[in-house]
Scaffold this motif. Structure first.
Motif, PDB file in Angstrom:
ATOM      1  N   LEU A 283     -91.574 -30.210 -49.304  1.00  0.00           N
ATOM      2  CA  LEU A 283     -90.397 -30.658 -48.878  1.00  0.00           C
ATOM      3  C   LEU A 283     -89.518 -29.897 -47.974  1.00  0.00           C
ATOM      4  CD1 LEU A 283     -87.975 -29.616 -50.737  1.00  0.00           C
ATOM      5  CD2 LEU A 283     -88.984 -31.254 -52.177  1.00  0.00           C
ATOM      6  N   ALA A 284     -88.907 -30.239 -46.867  1.00  0.00           N
ATOM      7  CA  ALA A 284     -87.999 -29.542 -46.073  1.00  0.00           C
ATOM      8  C   ALA A 284     -86.987 -28.348 -46.806  1.00  0.00           C
ATOM      9  CB  ALA A 284     -87.085 -30.197 -44.967  1.00  0.00           C
ATOM     10  N   ALA A 285     -86.523 -28.932 -47.780  1.00  0.00           N
ATOM     11  CA  ALA A 285     -85.454 -27.794 -48.424  1.00  0.00           C
ATOM     12  C   ALA A 285     -86.296 -26.651 -48.840  1.00  0.00           C
ATOM     13  CB  ALA A 285     -84.845 -28.435 -49.514  1.00  0.00           C
ATOM     14  N   ASP A 286     -87.609 -26.524 -49.118  1.00  0.00           N
ATOM     15  CA  ASP A 286     -88.068 -25.308 -49.301  1.00  0.00           C
ATOM     16  C   ASP A 286     -88.257 -24.446 -48.214  1.00  0.00           C
ATOM     17  OD1 ASP A 286     -88.074 -25.749 -52.313  1.00  0.00           O
ATOM     18  OD2 ASP A 286     -90.005 -26.768 -52.260  1.00  0.00           O
ATOM     19  N   ILE A 287     -88.630 -25.095 -47.019  1.00  0.00           N
ATOM     20  CA  ILE A 287     -88.803 -24.238 -45.915  1.00  0.00           C
ATOM     21  C   ILE A 287     -87.446 -23.793 -45.399  1.00  0.00           C
ATOM     22  CG2 ILE A 287     -89.725 -24.162 -43.545  1.00  0.00           C
ATOM     23  CD1 ILE A 287     -91.795 -26.193 -44.515  1.00  0.00           C
ATOM     24  N   ASP A 288     -86.349 -24.680 -45.714  1.00  0.00           N
ATOM     25  CA  ASP A 288     -84.893 -24.285 -45.288  1.00  0.00           C
ATOM     26  C   ASP A 288     -84.591 -23.143 -46.069  1.00  0.00           C
ATOM     27  OD1 ASP A 288     -84.469 -26.081 -43.546  1.00  0.00           O
ATOM     28  OD2 ASP A 288     -83.621 -27.855 -44.892  1.00  0.00           O
ATOM     29  N   ALA A 289     -84.951 -23.036 -47.681  1.00  0.00           N
ATOM     30  CA  ALA A 289     -84.689 -21.723 -48.201  1.00  0.00           C
ATOM     31  C   ALA A 289     -85.163 -20.657 -47.660  1.00  0.00           C
ATOM     32  CB  ALA A 289     -85.001 -22.102 -49.703  1.00  0.00           C
TER      33      ALA A 289
ATOM     34  N   ALA B 115     -80.083 -30.832 -47.121  1.00  0.00           N
ATOM     35  CA  ALA B 115     -79.343 -29.830 -47.664  1.00  0.00           C
ATOM     36  C   ALA B 115     -78.219 -30.094 -48.318  1.00  0.00           C
ATOM     37  CB  ALA B 115     -78.630 -29.421 -46.148  1.00  0.00           C
ATOM     38  N   LYS B 116     -77.621 -31.515 -48.252  1.00  0.00           N
ATOM     39  CA  LYS B 116     -76.807 -32.140 -49.227  1.00  0.00           C
ATOM     40  C   LYS B 116     -77.593 -32.359 -50.527  1.00  0.00           C
ATOM     41  CE  LYS B 116     -73.878 -36.148 -49.181  1.00  0.00           C
ATOM     42  NZ  LYS B 116     -73.874 -37.560 -48.371  1.00  0.00           N
ATOM     43  N   VAL B 117     -78.685 -32.811 -50.810  1.00  0.00           N
ATOM     44  CA  VAL B 117     -79.119 -33.337 -51.950  1.00  0.00           C
ATOM     45  C   VAL B 117     -79.564 -32.038 -52.568  1.00  0.00           C
ATOM     46  CG1 VAL B 117     -81.378 -34.142 -52.833  1.00  0.00           C
ATOM     47  CG2 VAL B 117     -80.526 -35.378 -51.043  1.00  0.00           C
ATOM     48  N   GLN B 118     -80.039 -30.982 -51.990  1.00  0.00           N
ATOM     49  CA  GLN B 118     -80.647 -29.671 -52.744  1.00  0.00           C
ATOM     50  C   GLN B 118     -79.038 -29.041 -53.436  1.00  0.00           C
ATOM     51  OE1 GLN B 118     -83.477 -28.889 -52.820  1.00  0.00           O
ATOM     52  NE2 GLN B 118     -83.278 -26.856 -54.180  1.00  0.00           N
TER      53      GLN B 118
ATOM     54  N   ALA C 208     -76.109 -30.727 -54.297  1.00  0.00           N
ATOM     55  CA  ALA C 208     -75.606 -31.666 -55.273  1.00  0.00           C
ATOM     56  C   ALA C 208     -76.470 -31.771 -56.441  1.00  0.00           C
ATOM     57  CB  ALA C 208     -75.269 -33.133 -54.462  1.00  0.00           C
ATOM     58  N   HIS C 209     -77.705 -31.967 -56.279  1.00  0.00           N
ATOM     59  CA  HIS C 209     -78.633 -32.389 -57.359  1.00  0.00           C
ATOM     60  C   HIS C 209     -79.220 -31.207 -57.980  1.00  0.00           C
ATOM     61  CE1 HIS C 209     -78.486 -36.769 -57.286  1.00  0.00           C
ATOM     62  NE2 HIS C 209     -78.086 -36.523 -55.752  1.00  0.00           N
ATOM     63  N   PHE C 210     -79.847 -30.114 -57.327  1.00  0.00           N
ATOM     64  CA  PHE C 210     -80.622 -29.248 -57.940  1.00  0.00           C
ATOM     65  C   PHE C 210     -80.092 -27.725 -57.899  1.00  0.00           C
ATOM     66  CE2 PHE C 210     -83.284 -32.389 -55.750  1.00  0.00           C
ATOM     67  CZ  PHE C 210     -83.753 -33.206 -56.924  1.00  0.00           C
ATOM     68  N   ALA C 211     -79.105 -27.692 -57.558  1.00  0.00           N
ATOM     69  CA  ALA C 211     -78.538 -26.269 -57.462  1.00  0.00           C
ATOM     70  C   ALA C 211     -78.131 -26.010 -58.998  1.00  0.00           C
ATOM     71  CB  ALA C 211     -77.318 -26.052 -56.618  1.00  0.00           C
ATOM     72  N   GLU C 212     -77.821 -24.712 -59.305  1.00  0.00           N
ATOM     73  CA  GLU C 212     -77.465 -24.316 -60.696  1.00  0.00           C
ATOM     74  C   GLU C 212     -76.190 -25.027 -61.082  1.00  0.00           C
ATOM     75  OE1 GLU C 212     -79.730 -21.926 -62.115  1.00  0.00           O
ATOM     76  OE2 GLU C 212     -78.692 -22.595 -63.838  1.00  0.00           O
TER      77      GLU C 212
END
Lengths: 275, 339, 291
Positions: free
Chosen positions: B89-95, B317-320, B322-326
C-alpha cells in the motif's frame, strides 16, 4: 590491576584483548540500547511497560516462562534421577539427546513443534479429537518453552545426583526414615540450590526465546503474543523507542536473573562447601 | 606477539566482512516487496531479465526480499539497499519518503495509475462446503466463528482487510461511528490468530487448519487453492470489498548510489507492459491494463462492489494516522475485543 | 551453556536406599515418555516431512541456487565468527583462570551476558547502532559501508549470540588445571607462547574442541538475532535458518524441512561428538561441572 603478582606471562595481553573484544562485541552494542533508552527516561519506560498490549505481552512471556521452568524443574529432576540412578538400554543415547534443544536451531524446533502439535499433526490431532488445541494457543508457546528450557534443569541437577553420598541415604534409611521421607527431607534439600539454578536458567532462556515460539504461537495480542515478538512488531512499526523500552525491561530482568543465579551458587557453595 | 596476531586476526576478519558487504555486481536489482508477491515476481523477474538482455545486452540479476509490507518499509528505512520497493500500500512507501530522503514525496505521480500496476481486493477463504455458511461480512462477527487475519500493524494486506470490513460496516450502519466500532470489535474478538504477514496467516489457516474463515488478498486466496488443493477450500466473495492498490516506486537514494537507476526504472516501467500485465493476471492479480491479459485469467476474478481508499476513506495519510498509529482506532478495537 | 556429565559410576546394587522396582519402572517410563514426546518426536517429524515426497525430491531441493547460497553464507558466517570467538575464549580464560584481579566476577558476568539477552534484542542493538537512523548509520552511509542487511551485520549478530561459548568451556577447565604446570615450564625457561602451546593447550584441548563445536552449532542455527539484521534478501543475506522460514512461508514444506534436516543433522553430530569426547576424556571434562 592484579591482586597478586604472578610469574605467568601474558596477563596484560590476554586481559587487554578480552576487554577489547568484550567492549567491541558486547558492551558497545548494548550501550547503544541504553543510550536510546536514556532518551525515554524512567517515565517513558514505565509508560511503555504499562501500555495494555505491552503489559499483556510481558505478563504472557514471564508467566508462561515461569510455568515452563517449573515443569522443566520437575521433569528435569526426574530425568536426571532416572539417567543417573537407573540403568536401562539406550541410556547413553538418551542422555546425549537431552542436550538436543540446546544444539537444535530454534527455527527448526519451531517448525517441527508447530507441525507436530497443529490439529493436522501427529500429536495435535490426538488432542484435537478431545477439543484441545495446542498449536497457536498459549499452550503451544508453553510447549516450545518447555522444549528450550529442559536441558538446563537436567544438566544442573545431574552432577549432584551422581555425587550425592549414597551413605547419607543409607544412614537415613537405617535411622528408620521411609524412602519417601529420605527423598523429601534429606535428598531434596541437598538438591535445592541446583534445582533453583536450573529453574532460573530455564526461566531466563524461556523468557527470551523467539525462534521456536513464533512458529507455534498465535501471535494474538493479549492472548498469545510474547514480549520478544512484540519487540519485533514495534521495530516493524518504526517504533524504535517502544522496541527499545521493552528490550530494556527484558534486559534488566535477565541481568537480575543472572545475578540471582550467581547468588544461589555462592550460597550453595557456602552451605555445602563447594559443589 | 600474540596480541598483534589476535588483533590482526580480528581486523582481518572485519575487513573481509566489510569488503564482502561492499562487493556488489553492477547490474543487480533488489526488489523489496511484500508477502504474497513471491510467485508473481519470480515470473516477472525472469521475463524482465530476458527482455533487458535483448534490449541492452546486459545480464541483470534481480534479488527479492519478502515480508510484511510494514516490516519491509522498516527495513528500507533502516538502510536495506532496495533499488525498487513494491509494497502492499501507498502508506508504507509514504513512510519511507517521510523518514528518509531516498524517495521524493510526490513519488506516486511518477508512474501511471498512481504507481499501481496491479490491483487486487479482499475476499474470504472458507473450508470446503462452507460448513459455517459464511456469505458476507456479517457472518464473520457471529459468536463462535474463528477468523484468521494478519496484524494490520505489520501487514499491508491486513490493513486492506480491516478497511474492507470497516467500509462494509459503515455502509450498513449509515456511517454511525459507534455501530461501526462495535462491528469491528466483534470481528476482532473472533480473530484467533494474528500473524505478522499475509503469508503466515494463509499458512495458519490452510496448512494448520486453524479458523473457519481467512480474510485474504484475492490473489493469495486463489494461490492457496492452487497450492493446497481446491478440494479443501472455497473462496467466498463478499457483497462489498475494497480496491486494494499495491504501489511501486524507485528508491532514488539507493539507485543513485549503486548506479542502477536506468535498469531499475526500466524494471518498474516493464510492469505496465503486455507480458508483465499478462503475468499479473496469471497470478490472480487484477491488471490495470486488462487488454493485455488472457481472458481466461480475468474470468476467474468476479466483478464486485469495491470502495477505494481515496474515495471512501480520504486517502492513506488520513487513514494511517487515525486507524493504525499508536493508540489509534485499531489499538482501541483490539483492547476492547480482548479484555 | 555446557553441562557435562560426571563420569558415571557403575550403578550400585539395590539397598534400602533406593526405590521399589515398580516405582523405578514407573519413573523411568514417565521420564522416557516425556523425552520421547518433547525431544525425539520433533526430530522424527523433521525427517519425515523432509522425505515426505521421496529421496529424489529431498535431494533436488538442494539444487536450488538460493538454498546453495544460504548454505554457503551460513558456512562463511561460521568461518568468521567462530575463530574470533575462539581467540577471545582462549584469551579470556587465560586471564581469568591464571590470574587474580579485581572485578573478576563482574567480568565473568559480562561474558555470560549474551546468554540471557533475547536473540531479538541482540539483533535490535545492531539496528540501533548501524541502522540509517542509528548512532553510526549516517557515517557508514556517507562512506558507503554496509553493515546492516549485509554480511558484517549477520556476522556481528552471530558473534554476539555465540560470544560466551568457548570462554565458558575453558574458564572452569583452566581453573581446575591450576598454574603449576605453567610455572614449572617457566622455571625451565619456556616463554609465553611456547608455554601455552606445549603445556596449556594439550591440557584443555578437548574442552576447547567441545566449546568450538557448541559455538559452531549455535552460530549455524541462530535465527532471532540474524532475522532482525538480515533483510531477508534471497540468495544474498539469507542464512540457513532464515531460508527454512522463507520456504516454510512459501508452502514449500518439503524444501523447508529438507533444509531443517541439514541443521538437525548438524545438531545431532554435535551431540554425538560431545558424547564421544565425554567417553574418552570424561575424567578431564567431568571435573569441571559448572552450569
Amino acid at each position: 590491576m592484579l591482586k597478586e603478582p604472578s610469574a605467568i606471562p601474558g596477563f596484560g595481553l590476554a586481559f587487554g584483548y578480552t576487554l577489547f573484544y568484550l567492549g567491541l562485541i558486547v558492551l558497545l552494542p548494548l550501550s547503544a540500547l541504553v543510550l536510546e533508552a536514556a532518551g525515554l527516561g524512567l517515565d517513558g519506560i514505565l509508560r511503555i511497560a504499562s501500555e495494555p498490549r505491552v503489559y499483556a505481552a510481558l505478563r504472557i512471556s514471564f508467566g508462561l516462562a515461569f510455568a515452563a521452568a517449573i515443569i522443566d524443574s520437575v521433569f528435569g529432576l526426574l530425568i536426571a534421577w532416572v539417567l543417573v540412578r537407573y540403568s536401562f538400554p539406550g541410556r547413553k543415547v538418551i542422555d546425549a539427546a537431552v542436550d538436543l534443544p540446546f544444539a537444535l536451531p530454534t527455527a527448526v524446533a519451531g517448525i517441527a513443534l508447530a507441525t507436530l502439535y497443529a490439529p493436522t499433526g501427529w500429536l495435535g490431532g490426538l488432542f484435537a479429537a478431545y477439543g484441545i488445541k495446542i498449536a497457536f494457543t498459549p499452550l503451544g508457546i508453553l510447549i516450545a518453552l518447555i522444549f528450550v528450557g529442559l536441558p538446563f534443569t537436567v544438566r544442573t541437577v545431574q552432577p549432584l545426583v551422581a555425587e550425592v553420598d549414597r551413605e547419607v541415604e543409607e544412614a537415613s534409611a537405617t535411622l528408620g526414615a521411609s524412602r519417601r521421607q529420605t527423598l523429601l527431607r534429606v535428598i531434596l534439600p541437598i538438591f535445592a540450590p541446583a534445582i533453583l539454578t536450573g529453574f532460573a536458567l530455564a526461566f531466563a532462556r524461556a523468557v527470551s526465546e523467539y525462534g521456536s515460539v513464533i512458529f507455534i504461537a498465535g501471535n494474538l495480542p493479549f492472548v498469545s503474543e510474547i514480549a520478544p515478538q512484540l519487540i519485533v512488531i514495534k521495530l516493524e512499526e518504526f517504533d524504535y523507542r517502544g522496541a527499545t523500552g521493552i528490550a530494556l525491561i527484558m534486559l534488566t530482568l535477565s541481568f537480575a536473573i543472572l545475578l540471582a543465579i550467581n547468588l544461589i551458587q555462592a550460597w550453595s557453595r557456602r552451605r555445602l562447601g563447594g559443589v | 606477539m600474540m596480541s598483534r596476531m589476535a588483533l590482526f586476526l580480528t581486523l582481518a576478519a572485519f575487513c573481509i566482512a566489510v569488503c564482502a558487504g561492499r562487493v556488489e555486481a553492477q547490474t543487480q536489482l533488489l526488489n523489496v516487496s511484500y508477502d504474497p508477491t513471491r510467485e508473481l515476481y519470480r515470473d516477472i523477474n525472469s521475463l524482465f531479465a530476458a527482455d533487458w538482455k535483448k534490449s541492452s545486452g546486459e545480464t541483470v540479476t534481480i534479488r527479492m526480499s519478502h515480508g510484511g509490507s510494514g516490516a519491509q518499509a522498516r527495513a528500507v528505512i533502516a538502510g536495506i539497499d532496495a533499488s525498487v520497493v513494491t509494497l502492499a500500500l501507498a502508506a508504507d512507501i509514504d513512510a519511507i519518503a517521510e523518514r528518509t530522503s531516498k524517495i521524493p514525496a510526490d513519488w506516486q505521480k511518477r508512474l501511471p495509475d498512481n504507481s499501481s500496476p496491479y490491483t487486487s481486493t479482499i475476499v474470504f477463504v472458507v473450508r470446503k462446503g462452507n460448513p459455517r455458511g459464511i456469505k458476507d461480512w456479517d457472518d464473520l462477527v457471529k459468536p463462535g466463528i474463528q477468523v484468521v487475519t494478519p496484524n494490520p500493524k505489520t501487514s499491508g494486506g491486513a490493513r486492506w482487510n480491516y478497511l474492507a470490513a470497516w467500509a462494509y460496516a459503515s455502509e450498513k450502519n449509515g456511517g454511525d461511528d459507534a455501530k461501526i466500532r462495535a462491528f469491528m470489535s466483534a470481528l476482532f474478538k473472533n480473530v484467533s490468530v494474528l500473524d505478522t504477514g499475509a503469508r503466515g496467516a494463509t499458512n495458519t489457516f490452510a496448512q494448520r487448519s486453524i479458523g473457519d474463515v481467512l480474510i485474504a488478498w484475492e490473489n493469495e486466496a486463489h494461490l492457496a487453492l492452487q497450492e493446497m488443493g481446491a478440494d479443501k477450500f472455497e473462496i467466498v466473495t463478499p457483497s462489498l470489498s475494497i480496491l486494494a492498490q499495491p504501489t511501486v516506486s524507485l528508491v532514488d537514494g539507493n539507485v543513485d548510489k549503486t548506479g542502477n537507476r536506468k535498469v531499475a526504472q526500466a524494471y518498474l516501467e516493464f510492469l505496465y507492459t503486455a507480458p508483465a500485465q499478462a503475468a499479473i493476471a496469471r497470478h490472480f492479480y487484477r491488471p490495470v491494463k486488462p487488454e493485455f491479459a488472457d481472458k481466461k485469467d480475468l474470468d476467474r476474478l468476479p466483478a464486485l462492489k469495491l470502495v477505494t481508499i481515496d474515495g471512501f476513506f480520504g486517502g492513506w495519510a488520513k487513514v494511517q494516522k487515525a486507524h493504525f498509529a499508536e493508540g489509534g482506532v485499531f489499538d482501541r478495537i483490539m483492547a476492547d475485543a480482548h479484555r | 551453556m555446557s553441562k557435562r556429565l560426571v563420569s558415571k559410576r557403575p550403578v550400585p546394587p539395590p539397598t534400602a536406599a533406593t526405590e521399589r522396582p515398580v516405582t523405578r519402572l514407573c519413573l523411568t517410563a514417565v521420564a522416557l515418555a516425556f523425552l520421547a514426546l518433547f525431544l525425539v518426536l520433533p526430530v522424527i517429524v523433521v525427517f519425515s516431512e523432509a522425505l515426505a515426497k521421496g529421496v529424489t525430491v529431498y535431494l533436488e531441493t538442494f539444487d536450488d541456487p538460493d538454498a546453495r547460497a544460504a548454505i554457503e553464507l551460513t558456512l562463511l558466517v561460521v568461518a568468521i565468527a567462530v575463530p574470533l570467538n575462539l581467540v577471545f575464549g582462549v584469551a579470556a580464560s587465560w586471564a581469568i583462570a591464571k590470574f587474580e584481579f579485581r572485578g573478576k566476577s563482574l567480568l565473568i558476568t559480562l561474558i555470560d551476558l549474551p546468554f540471557s539477552v533475547s536473540p531479538v534484542v541482540s539483533g535490535l542493538i545492531y539496528v540501533l547502532l548501524f541502522g540509517s537512523q542509528g548512532l553510526f548509520g549516517p557515517w557508514l552511509e556517507a562512506h558507503d559501508i554496509k553493515i546492516l542487511f549485509a554480511l558484517p551485520g549477520i556476522v556481528l549478530a552471530t558473534m554476539f549470540v555465540t560470544f560466551p561459548f568457548v570462554a565458558r568451556e575453558l574458564i572452569p577447565l583452566m581453573q581446575e588445571q591450576g598454574s603449576l604446570d605453567e610455572e614449572a615450564a617457566l622455571t625451565l625457561g619456556a616463554r609465553g607462547f611456547r608455554i601455552f602451546f606445549t603445556i596449556t593447550l594439550p591440557n584443555v584441548a578437548w574442552g576447547l574442541l567441545y566449546g568450538v563445536l557448541l559455538c559452531t552449532a549455535r552460530a549455524m542455527g541462530e535465527f532471532g538475532a540474524v532475522s532482525v539484521v538480515s533483510g531477508h534478501i534471497r540468495g544474498v543475506t539469507d542464512t540457513m535458518p532464515l531460508h527454512v522460514e522463507i520456504l516454510y512461508n512459501e508452502y514449500n514444506f518439503v524444501a523447508a524441512f529438507a533444509m531443517a534436516s541439514l541443521l538437525t543433522l548438524m545438531a545431532v553430530v554435535t551431540l554425538a561428538a560431545k558424547t564421544v569426547l565425554e567417553m574418552h576424556y570424561g575424567d578431564a571434562l567431568a571435573r569441571t561441572t559448572r552450569i
